[in-house]
Motif scaffolding. Structure first.
Motif, short mmCIF file in Angstrom:
data_model
loop_
_atom_site.label_atom_id
_atom_site.label_comp_id
_atom_site.label_asym_id
_atom_site.label_seq_id
_atom_site.Cartn_x
_atom_site.Cartn_y
_atom_site.Cartn_z
N ALA A 160 0.85 -1.19 0.00
CA ALA A 160 0.00 0.00 0.00
C ALA A 160 0.88 1.24 0.00
CB ALA A 160 -0.93 0.00 1.21
N VAL A 161 0.36 2.32 -0.62
CA VAL A 161 1.06 3.60 -0.67
C VAL A 161 0.03 4.71 -0.45
CG1 VAL A 161 2.53 5.15 -2.00
CG2 VAL A 161 2.72 2.69 -2.33
N GLU A 162 0.30 5.60 0.50
CA GLU A 162 -0.63 6.69 0.82
C GLU A 162 0.12 8.02 0.71
OE1 GLU A 162 -3.44 4.11 3.87
OE2 GLU A 162 -2.11 5.66 4.69
N GLY A 163 -0.48 8.96 -0.06
CA GLY A 163 0.23 10.19 -0.40
C GLY A 163 -0.21 11.42 0.37
N PHE A 164 0.78 12.31 0.61
CA PHE A 164 0.57 13.60 1.28
C PHE A 164 1.21 14.68 0.41
CE2 PHE A 164 0.75 10.26 4.35
CZ PHE A 164 -0.10 10.60 5.40
N TRP A 165 0.42 15.61 -0.10
CA TRP A 165 0.99 16.69 -0.90
C TRP A 165 1.72 17.69 0.00
CZ3 TRP A 165 1.62 15.86 -5.73
CH2 TRP A 165 0.66 15.21 -6.50
N ALA A 166 2.77 18.28 -0.54
CA ALA A 166 3.49 19.39 0.12
C ALA A 166 3.19 20.64 -0.70
CB ALA A 166 4.99 19.13 0.17
N PRO A 167 2.13 21.38 -0.34
CA PRO A 167 1.73 22.52 -1.17
C PRO A 167 2.77 23.63 -1.20
CG PRO A 167 0.54 22.52 0.91
CD PRO A 167 1.31 21.24 0.86
N GLN A 194 -0.36 20.57 -7.76
CA GLN A 194 0.59 20.04 -6.80
C GLN A 194 1.68 19.25 -7.53
OE1 GLN A 194 0.32 21.03 -3.77
NE2 GLN A 194 -1.72 21.95 -4.05
N THR A 195 2.91 19.45 -7.11
CA THR A 195 4.02 18.80 -7.81
C THR A 195 5.00 18.07 -6.89
OG1 THR A 195 5.27 20.87 -7.76
CG2 THR A 195 3.95 20.44 -9.74
N VAL A 196 4.85 18.19 -5.58
CA VAL A 196 5.75 17.50 -4.65
C VAL A 196 4.90 16.82 -3.57
CG1 VAL A 196 7.63 17.71 -2.98
CG2 VAL A 196 7.63 19.14 -5.03
N ALA A 197 5.24 15.57 -3.29
CA ALA A 197 4.47 14.83 -2.29
C ALA A 197 5.36 13.87 -1.53
CB ALA A 197 3.33 14.07 -2.96
N LEU A 198 4.90 13.48 -0.36
CA LEU A 198 5.51 12.41 0.41
C LEU A 198 4.59 11.20 0.32
CD1 LEU A 198 6.75 15.08 1.68
CD2 LEU A 198 7.16 13.72 3.71
N ALA A 199 5.16 10.05 0.00
CA ALA A 199 4.37 8.83 -0.15
C ALA A 199 4.73 7.86 0.97
CB ALA A 199 4.62 8.19 -1.51
N ALA A 200 3.79 7.63 1.88
CA ALA A 200 4.02 6.67 2.96
C ALA A 200 3.85 5.27 2.39
CB ALA A 200 3.03 6.91 4.09
N VAL A 201 4.89 4.46 2.48
CA VAL A 201 4.88 3.11 1.87
C VAL A 201 4.75 2.06 2.97
CG1 VAL A 201 6.23 3.90 -0.10
CG2 VAL A 201 7.41 2.99 1.89
N PHE A 202 4.05 0.97 2.62
CA PHE A 202 3.83 -0.14 3.54
C PHE A 202 4.23 -1.43 2.85
CE2 PHE A 202 0.94 3.30 4.51
CZ PHE A 202 1.04 3.44 5.88
N GLU A 203 5.18 -2.13 3.41
CA GLU A 203 5.73 -3.33 2.79
C GLU A 203 4.73 -4.48 2.80
OE1 GLU A 203 9.33 -4.32 4.77
OE2 GLU A 203 10.45 -2.60 3.97
N LYS A 204 4.91 -5.35 1.85
CA LYS A 204 4.05 -6.53 1.78
C LYS A 204 4.28 -7.41 3.01
CE LYS A 204 3.96 -6.68 -3.29
NZ LYS A 204 4.33 -7.44 -4.51
N GLY A 205 3.18 -7.85 3.58
CA GLY A 205 3.26 -8.68 4.76
C GLY A 205 3.53 -7.92 6.04
#
Length: 291
Positions: A160-167, A194-205
């Motif tokens: 899973a990947v969840e994004g946060f924009w940096a305005p 919006q052109t810059v974001a942080l993507a919180a990543v979650f590993e499989k399992g």
């Protein structure tokens, strides 16, 4: 008186041998007891005693590197965007594993139109409650699990990947903008994409505790009795903390653009440890610790 007689004993052959052996042993013992004369020559001078004025060097543990800030993240994203547009190799390997603490200002121009305005677009906002007695802060991350920019196909290590924009990525400061208008702009101009974001990543399992899965980071700020609800003069802050992760290519930043005349969109892969709402002064309002 009788005459005294002197008796002389003549040793036999065995007595002679015993005498010789005794003499040899005596000579050997004499050699062992002999003290060698001391060596002559100049005596080395003793080492000088340390002076109280001599500097004392104390070697302590290495100083930990400071956490990356909003300015550091935006600078890295800008460099990656430039390299991508120029067709040059992108850097970013050195950022992997670094700690970060980013504050994102929001609500700088006041509340959103209504509570229903909290669309899941990766931007934080706040609005008044229906009775106007409470401020409701909300931010729903974007689901980028299947995004062409973030996803890496079957070889992706992420579930899973969840994004946060940096305005306002052109602004390195963590504060709200002070610009009220410019004659070069047109009235009522829309905000830049919006052109810059942080993507919180979650590993499989991995653990699912930190995932929002479409749920917002929501907080209701209630005012005390007798206190007049008012909008903050400098907005609120969303704080994100954790460490930078790596895309499958080993870099922490990935950029993409549909046209050479468009500013590339750059995403920074991160592992979140903490999400918080704060006042502009830094006072904590609410926090989540996904881990």
């Amino acid at each position: 008186m009788g005459m005294m007689r002197k008796i002389v004993t003549i040793p036999g052959p065995g007595g002679v041998v015993r005498g010789v052996c005794a003499l040899a042993v005596a000579l050997m013992l004499a050699q062992c007891d002999r003290v060698e004369p001391e060596a002559t020559g100049p005596t080395p001078a003793p080492a000088p005693a340390p002076s109280a004025s001599d500097p004392v060097v104390v070697i302590g543990p290495p100083t930990p590197r400071a956490a990356l800030t909003r300015a550091d993240i935006l600078t890295a994203a800008s460099a990656a965007a430039s390299a991508y547009a120029a067709g040059q190799p992108q850097s970013g390997e050195s950022l992997v594993g670094r700690r970060f603490s980013v504050r994102i200002a929001f609500g700088c121009t006041g509340p959103a139109a209504s509570e229903a305005a909290g669309a899941p677009d990766g931007l934080a906002r706040w609005s008044w409650s229906r009775d106007g007695r409470a401020a409701r802060l909300s931010m729903t991350p974007i689901d980028w699990t299947e995004s062409a920019l973030v996803a890496a196909g079957p070889e992706s290590p992420w579930e899973a990947v969840e994004g946060f924009w940096a305005p306002r990525p052109w602004m390195l400061s963590e504060d709200c903008p002070r610009l009220e208008g410019d004659s070069l702009g047109s009235a009522g101009a829309e905000a830049s994409p919006q052109t810059v974001a942080l993507a919180a990543v979650f590993e499989k399992g991995g653990s699912r505790i930190g995932r929002r899965s479409g749920r917002a980071y929501a907080f209701t700020r209630r005012f005390e009795a007798g206190q007049t609800p008012s909008a903050p003069e400098d907005g609120y802050r969303l704080r994100l903390e954790g460490r930078l992760a790596a895309f499958p290519d080993g870099r922490a930043v990935r950029c993409q653009a549909d046209s050479p005349d468009q500013r590339p969109v750059c995403v920074v892969a991160v592992v979140l440890d903490r999400v918080a709402y704060e006042e502009a002064s830094g006072a904590l309002l609410s926090e989540w610790r996904p881990g």
